[in-house]
Write a protein that holds these residues in place. Structure first.
Motif, PDB file in Angstrom:
ATOM      1  N   ASN A  85      -2.776  -2.680  -6.118  1.00 14.39           N
ATOM      2  CA  ASN A  85      -4.063  -2.672  -5.444  1.00 14.39           C
ATOM      3  C   ASN A  85      -4.536  -4.105  -5.251  1.00 14.39           C
ATOM      4  O   ASN A  85      -4.908  -4.797  -6.202  1.00 14.39           O
ATOM      5  CB  ASN A  85      -5.051  -1.855  -6.288  1.00 14.39           C
ATOM      6  CG  ASN A  85      -6.364  -1.663  -5.589  1.00 14.39           C
ATOM      7  OD1 ASN A  85      -6.896  -2.593  -4.984  1.00 14.39           O
ATOM      8  ND2 ASN A  85      -6.900  -0.464  -5.635  1.00 14.39           N
ATOM      9  N   PRO A  98       0.827  -1.198   0.000  1.00 12.26           N
ATOM     10  CA  PRO A  98       0.000   0.000   0.000  1.00 12.26           C
ATOM     11  C   PRO A  98       0.864   1.252   0.000  1.00 12.26           C
ATOM     12  O   PRO A  98       1.931   1.276   0.608  1.00 12.26           O
ATOM     13  CB  PRO A  98      -0.750  -0.102   1.321  1.00 12.26           C
ATOM     14  CG  PRO A  98       0.226  -0.771   2.212  1.00 12.26           C
ATOM     15  CD  PRO A  98       1.041  -1.708   1.356  1.00 12.26           C
ATOM     16  N   THR A 148      -3.802   2.685  -1.049  1.00 15.38           N
ATOM     17  CA  THR A 148      -4.022   1.545  -1.932  1.00 15.38           C
ATOM     18  C   THR A 148      -4.034   0.291  -1.055  1.00 15.38           C
ATOM     19  O   THR A 148      -3.160   0.120  -0.217  1.00 15.38           O
ATOM     20  CB  THR A 148      -2.941   1.448  -3.022  1.00 15.38           C
ATOM     21  OG1 THR A 148      -1.663   1.417  -2.419  1.00 15.38           O
ATOM     22  CG2 THR A 148      -3.026   2.626  -3.953  1.00 15.38           C
ATOM     23  N   PRO A 149      -5.037  -0.553  -1.238  1.00  9.48           N
ATOM     24  CA  PRO A 149      -5.216  -1.659  -0.287  1.00  9.48           C
ATOM     25  C   PRO A 149      -4.052  -2.654  -0.297  1.00  9.48           C
ATOM     26  O   PRO A 149      -3.562  -3.053  -1.345  1.00  9.48           O
ATOM     27  CB  PRO A 149      -6.522  -2.312  -0.737  1.00  9.48           C
ATOM     28  CG  PRO A 149      -6.811  -1.776  -2.085  1.00  9.48           C
ATOM     29  CD  PRO A 149      -6.114  -0.478  -2.227  1.00  9.48           C
ATOM     30  N   ALA A 150      -3.651  -3.036   0.907  1.00  4.82           N
ATOM     31  CA  ALA A 150      -2.511  -3.940   1.097  1.00  4.82           C
ATOM     32  C   ALA A 150      -2.936  -5.391   1.056  1.00  4.82           C
ATOM     33  O   ALA A 150      -2.094  -6.271   0.914  1.00  4.82           O
ATOM     34  CB  ALA A 150      -1.856  -3.649   2.439  1.00  4.82           C
ATOM     35  N   TRP A 151      -4.196  -5.635   1.226  1.00  9.34           N
ATOM     36  CA  TRP A 151      -4.627  -7.029   1.352  1.00  9.34           C
ATOM     37  C   TRP A 151      -6.061  -7.161   0.865  1.00  9.34           C
ATOM     38  O   TRP A 151      -6.843  -6.205   0.902  1.00  9.34           O
ATOM     39  CB  TRP A 151      -4.532  -7.473   2.815  1.00  9.34           C
ATOM     40  CG  TRP A 151      -5.398  -6.660   3.737  1.00  9.34           C
ATOM     41  CD1 TRP A 151      -5.105  -5.438   4.277  1.00  9.34           C
ATOM     42  CD2 TRP A 151      -6.740  -6.971   4.157  1.00  9.34           C
ATOM     43  NE1 TRP A 151      -6.169  -4.986   5.012  1.00  9.34           N
ATOM     44  CE2 TRP A 151      -7.175  -5.915   4.969  1.00  9.34           C
ATOM     45  CE3 TRP A 151      -7.590  -8.050   3.937  1.00  9.34           C
ATOM     46  CZ2 TRP A 151      -8.450  -5.901   5.550  1.00  9.34           C
ATOM     47  CZ3 TRP A 151      -8.851  -8.045   4.522  1.00  9.34           C
ATOM     48  CH2 TRP A 151      -9.261  -6.972   5.318  1.00  9.34           C
ATOM     49  N   GLY A 186      -8.567  -4.118   2.337  1.00  7.41           N
ATOM     50  CA  GLY A 186      -8.207  -2.726   2.539  1.00  7.41           C
ATOM     51  C   GLY A 186      -8.690  -2.145   3.847  1.00  7.41           C
ATOM     52  O   GLY A 186      -9.589  -2.686   4.506  1.00  7.41           O
TER      53      GLY A 186
END
Lengths: 426, 426
Positions: free
Chosen positions: A229, A218, A281-284, A275
């Protein structure tokens, strides 16, 4: 078939007890017996059975031996998953023994505002009872309990051992049904009154549950081109699995049991979470999925197919190529099951059906699972799946037909009488 | 510029206090001051300021009047969102007054295992301090507090009013900064030491936050063709918004402030949640999104663009066409802001920068927001965004440079001295 006089007495007892049966089903529906929260219902059910004079065995999934077909449970404690077996043990048993089994776990009800009636209120309107689990499959549980009640109220009892079993985990692993077998309960046949609308289930597909786990890097969205993303990477995997499913369905077109059914293999991305923050920006991202398999395929083959699909899809994604997504097996990994035609148990059930409905017992091939597979595949016990009629399993306004509850109770009582034999109540 | 001797005394005081400053920053980083949980840090900060002799005003977002630019807060209680203003009020103030403002809210840290050092441990390694918020923007807060400390330790004080303000909500709405203005604090300039790496922020884009809400009809996956999958409908909307963003960026190619920056408008689907059960087609899906807007566009225009895009995309989806998705405005709806060149405040800051770094003050155009917009756009106060250097805002291993903390403190102390004027401490 019980003689006509006995049958009349039993059917009269079903009618006499029908208000109580409907109220009993309402009681069942009012328990929000979601996964991991079935125990209060099971406690209540065990007391109900004990009050009827059955010997009650209450145990949990932690109380039974290991078995290779036990499926993984994620986030649910086996020691809290309560099973109930109520035994009718006649003196000097004769005839053929029987297991009557129903699951009392229900799937989540979703947003309440999308229900016409509250999902755990068991409201009755125009001949239908509404509620989560009313149809799948608390109605069937009420049928099997009150079929036995009616036989006894008619002054009779099955001549053979009958186990009345309520289990958990049918909707997620099947471990509840398996646990009753591992606890040692066996019989000459098993009937599971899933809501089949008075049809016999000839074939069921298998099911695999899995979780896709994507991890990303992210960054502040201001420099989003430097990050990846995880939500969009998960989407790429979902799309690949839809394509994979298309190929599987193409191959299933000449399956001996599912050739006539369009796209018998269903893929479903059912839960997504990802996220933490709109501006990062979502990490997972995690997606809980379900896919089917048709007879002729093993769970291991289906799982290998999922792994290959995900691996290939990850190659096409610059982030996932270096950070391979994980697959976690989160529940079901079940064999498909076919009830081979020709068993004596099925013939007796068909006769009972004919005596109530006046025609041949229709068969169905389902694209979902039920617990009969354990009996038929691993323990040599014919597993019959036949039960009442309802609508909208797993959906909003799930409902069961009140009148079909009565006819199904008649059929099951007739089947019990024919299969086990009846004698005056001892 | 303070005279050379005063300047030497101030810089010596910065050096003498630097260990304390680093420890102060570590203290700040160790507060997990996530949204809605900033109050303990603010309480501590208020006590720190009171101990320094400042008059401290602590209030919440519920304590200020309404304002049209207050943004919606979803799931966060304004009454729990604490703001702190510490006032330096010299006797017989002269010179130009100043607001020093920093936000102490941080964005979620994501999965801890992806951090080299725990995100709230404030570990120092090789000249960097690691932690969520170390860079964005607790380092800047430490600079402004210790710039004032050093001036006073040097036996001096600003001749004008100086407000030291720590606020919340910078990462989600901006309501914290706005609340200080609504509380009544005004000055001749405002400096926000966001971590710009010793550059002045010439232009910032606006930001809109919104939530897409899709509702579907869940059914048992066995009959999945009868239902609709809310997760997949949500993806259709996400894809449409990516396309919408492409069109916006194409139109921004001749924007006077962002022409030189590739794709200044960032769209980010940052959080997704949907469905309850792997084997039920999901009934609902929500996606929290963020999109930018460039100068020349109003938030209202950007919001209308989002609405039109979502409406059009829904038309192409058989379910959404009859069950229109909702858009909920969940936070930011901010104007872009350009710091018009030529202000006296910027000239004084540029001179301070030159005196420390020995060259022109670089400028940057950012594709994210900061709180200076409130000062510049609605209250006629030049809003300068200039601060220390770090890396990985909103990401894993976020870090701030220890040596740049020192140089930035020098620049800010010089700016305070030049802008406000200095006199012997009263």
């Amino acid at each position: 078939m019980p003689d006509a006089e006995a049958r009349d007495r039993i059917f009269a007892a079903i009618d006499a007890g029908f208000d109580k049966q409907v109220a009993f089903l309402q009681d069942l529906v009012r328990f929000p017996s979601l996964r991991g929260r079935e125990a209060p219902l099971q406690d209540w059910f065990a007391r109900q059975m004990a009050a009827r004079g059955y010997a009650v065995d209450r145990f949990t999934l932690a109380d039974v031996p290991e078995h290779p077909k036990m499926a993984p449970m994620v986030g649910v404690d086996p020691a809290g998953s309560v099973q109930v077996v109520a035994a009718h043990r006649p003196a000097n048993p004769a005839g053929r023994s029987l297991i009557l089994q129903g699951h009392i776990d229900v799937v989540p009800e979703g947003p309440h505002e999308m229900w016409t009636h509250p999902p755990y209120a068991a409201v009755i309107r125009d001949g239908w009872m509404y509620g989560r689990g009313a149809h799948d499959m608390k109605a069937g549980v009420a049928c099997m309990v009150f079929a036995m009640d009616a036989i006894r109220a008619a002054g009779l009892e099955p001549a053979a051992d009958v186990y009345i079993e309520t289990v958990t985990e049918e909707e997620s692993t099947g471990n509840g049904a398996l646990a009753t077998l591992l606890r040692g309960y066996r019989a000459d046949a098993a009937l599971i009154p899933e809501p089949t609308g008075h049809t016999i289930t000839r074939a069921q597909t298998g099911t695999i549950w899995f979780r896709l786990r994507v991890r990303g890097v992210p960054v502040h969205v201001a420099v989003a081109q430097d990050g990846t993303n995880a939500i969009m990477s998960a989407y790429a995997l979902i799309n690949a699995l839809y394509e994979h499913t298309k190929a599987l369905n193409a191959a299933a077109r000449d399956n001996p049991w599912y050739a006539g059914i369009k796209d018998p293999i269903k893929f479903n991305p059912g839960i997504i979470r990802g996220g933490d923050w709109a501006s990062s920006t979502p990490a997972w991202c995690e997606v809980d999925c379900r896919i089917g398999l048709v007879p002729g395929t093993t769970p291991e083959e289906a799982m290998a197919g999922i792994e290959a699909c995900v691996k290939e899809a990850a190659k096409g994604d610059s982030f996932m190529a270096n950070n391979p997504p994980e697959i976690v097996w989160t529940g079901f990994r079940t064999d498909p099951y076919v009830l081979e035609p020709g068993s004596e148990a099925e013939a007796v059930l068909a006769a009972a059906h004919a005596s109530v409905h006046g025609g041949e017992m229709p068969e169905r091939r389902t694209t979902a699972v039920n617990d009969t597979r354990y009996y038929g595949l691993y323990f040599g016990i014919p597993g019959l799946c036949y039960g009442p009629k309802g609508e909208v399993a797993h959906g909003f306004d799930e409902r069961t037909s009140i009148e079909d509850l009565r006819t199904c109770t008649r059929t099951i009582a007739t089947f019990i009488g024919d299969w086990c034999g009846l004698r005056p109540r001892g």
